[in-house]
Design an enzyme around this catalytic site. Structure first.
Site, PDB file in Angstrom:
ATOM      1  N   HIS A  61       0.828  -1.203   0.131  1.00 59.16           N
ATOM      2  CA  HIS A  61       0.068   0.027   0.124  1.00 59.16           C
ATOM      3  C   HIS A  61       0.737   1.210   0.020  1.00 59.16           C
ATOM      4  O   HIS A  61       0.488   2.211  -0.567  1.00 59.16           O
ATOM      5  CB  HIS A  61      -1.238  -0.050   1.112  1.00 59.16           C
ATOM      6  CG  HIS A  61      -2.042   0.819   1.022  1.00 59.16           C
ATOM      7  ND1 HIS A  61      -2.205   2.097   0.427  1.00 59.16           N
ATOM      8  CD2 HIS A  61      -3.513   0.629   1.271  1.00 59.16           C
ATOM      9  CE1 HIS A  61      -3.302   2.535   0.600  1.00 59.16           C
ATOM     10  NE2 HIS A  61      -4.318   1.834   0.914  1.00 59.16           N
ATOM     11  N   ASP A  73      -8.017  -6.481 -18.458  1.00 61.97           N
ATOM     12  CA  ASP A  73      -8.211  -7.173 -19.511  1.00 61.97           C
ATOM     13  C   ASP A  73      -7.017  -7.720 -20.132  1.00 61.97           C
ATOM     14  O   ASP A  73      -6.250  -6.876 -20.761  1.00 61.97           O
ATOM     15  CB  ASP A  73      -9.445  -6.456 -20.623  1.00 61.97           C
ATOM     16  CG  ASP A  73      -9.528  -7.208 -21.894  1.00 61.97           C
ATOM     17  OD1 ASP A  73      -9.178  -8.599 -21.796  1.00 61.97           O
ATOM     18  OD2 ASP A  73     -10.167  -6.911 -22.810  1.00 61.97           O
TER      19      ASP A  73
END
Length: 443
Positions: A148, A385
């Site tokens: 993070h 994708d």
């Protein structure tokens, strides 16, 4: 679900032309330093046809040549500044398999079994890890872990879009803005807000708080419950939240839903009516700081709003009351607040003298009577994708921290929302009974 690890290796950035220097060190900025010092894990699932693993791997290597921080290592420079060494030491890439079809293990639920679909979150030096798990039906689950302190949700989602572009043979665009040194204090600095007690807490107080929460609750069973909120319900909720005393004020779907969940979870916990309860809500600074920070900024620019209420008021007043508190608290985290924080957090003498550490941590078992919400509603995580279509499942991994919620757009794609809510088992029964109810009262 028996996951078999087939291979595990380190992969490095794939450059076109001469590779850059591997001796650069980038110090963390004040927002990196105050965020969660931990790895976060995400789960993606894809139906067949799915791309070969080599396509996913090569696309990742190409993307790492643009987002070099992920392929580096965390450490301190000669001046003791913590940051990232752009040394291209690489990321871990794991191939795994399951001797079953994905349908046999669906639906994917936030449970301990999720931990086998991504690499470990403990004792890891790699800033990114990827696990590609294939099922007998041809489906594939991609488990991703990322630190993070390298990137917030906005920046991470930009990286995922770029990874997909690289896998599809496209040029990565837009390119990330990598300058973490843009957040400098003003001259003279102007600290207008109390950041000790918000983004920072006393080291001693934090230690005692974590110990008390963990000691009191370590024997209680925490279950991460997934709740689906339809577009129709969200519309009714927003209308209900925006009307009070014959006057209408429109609040966002996010504010209305968080207000509702705050009330429902508080009621389910059976807290003392005179006790205070608070929510920690992330606020992205890209569109708040003036002049505006580009959306392509890669790093962390997040602070938090902390709406607070007494339990009795939260439950006895209508939903509009809680929604207004949330809206007002988020609104206050504006340009002035961000710049005040930058001035305060850059003063190391003050932080040391007051013995302050970041308040963001994931070491507690329970946040009760408080809550935290991580909203991924506006990030294009579903746009990852690899060349054969977008995922049909996107979700956080298993985080059994009571009160730490995640909001994710439903894969249905109609604007509905899935909420992942960790609660103690004895509170979950009550939550299920009232999670769609708008009529709540304190005892």
């Amino acid at each position: 679900m028996n996951v078999k690890i087939e291979s595990s290796k380190i992969i490095k950035p794939l450059y076109e032309g001469i590779p850059p220097s591997t001796t650069t060190h980038i110090p963390f900025n004040v927002f990196d330093n105050v965020t969660f010092d931990t790895l976060m894990a995400l789960i993606y699932a894809y139906r067949p046809p799915t791309p070969p693993t080599s396509t996913i791997e090569t696309g990742l290597r190409k993307t790492l040549s643009i987002y070099r921080e992920w392929a580096g290592r965390m450490g301190e420079d000669e001046h003791g500044n913590r940051g990232i060494f752009l040394n291209d030491e690489g990321v871990r890439f794991i191939e795994a398999s399951v001797d079953a079809s994905l349908n046999e293990v669906l639906p994917l639920k936030p449970s301990p079994s999720m931990l086998s679909l991504h690499p470990s979150l403990k004792d890891v030096v790699e800033l990114i890890q990827v696990q590609v798990t294939r099922f007998t039906c041809g489906s594939v689950v991609v488990g991703f872990t990322g630190h993070h302190m390298i990137a917030d949700g906005h920046a991470a989602s930009n990286f995922f879009v770029a990874w997909g572009q690289a896998c599809r043979g496209m040029e990565i665009a837009p390119l990330p803005m990598n300058d973490r040194a843009i957040f400098r204090p003003r001259d003279p600095p102007l600290v207008e807000y109390n950041h000790a007690g918000a983004e920072f807490v006393s080291k001693l107080v934090n230690k005692e708080l974590v110990k008390v929460n963990n000691d009191e609750n370590n024997e209680k069973n925490i279950i991460v419950h997934k709740v689906h909120f339809t577009l129709e319900f969200l519309g009714k909720l927003k209308g209900h939240a925006s009307f009070m005393n014959g006057k209408a004020k429109t609040y966002s779907t996010f504010e209305s839903l968080i207000a509702h969940l705050w009330r429902v979870i508080t009621k389910s916990r059976d807290l003392n009516a005179l006790q205070n309860t608070q929510i920690r809500i992330s606020v992205d600074g890209r569109r708040r700081i003036i002049p505006r920070v580009p959306d392509e900024f890669f790093g962390n620019i997040v602070l938090w709003a902390f709406p607070t209420s007494k339990v009795k008021d939260l439950l006895d007043e209508p939903l509009h009351y809680a929604t207004k508190i949330i809206h007002d608290a988020i609104t206050k985290v504006d340009d002035k607040y961000f710049k005040s924080f930058i001035d305060f957090a850059n003063d190391e003498k003050v932080l040391t003298r007051q013995d302050l550490i970041p308040s963001a941590n994931m070491k507690e078992d329970s946040l009760s009577p408080n809550l935290e919400v991580d909203s991924w509603l506006r990030f294009p995580f579903y746009d990852l994708d690899f060349g054969t279509g977008c995922p049909f499942v996107f979700m956080p991994s298993y985080y059994p921290i009571e009160g730490m919620m995640f909001l994710v757009p439903s894969f249905i794609g109609d604007g509905s929302i899935d909420a992942f809510i960790p609660l103690y088992e004895h509170n979950l029964t009550n939550f299920k009974k009232i999670c769609y109810s708008l009529d709540l009262k304190a005892k």
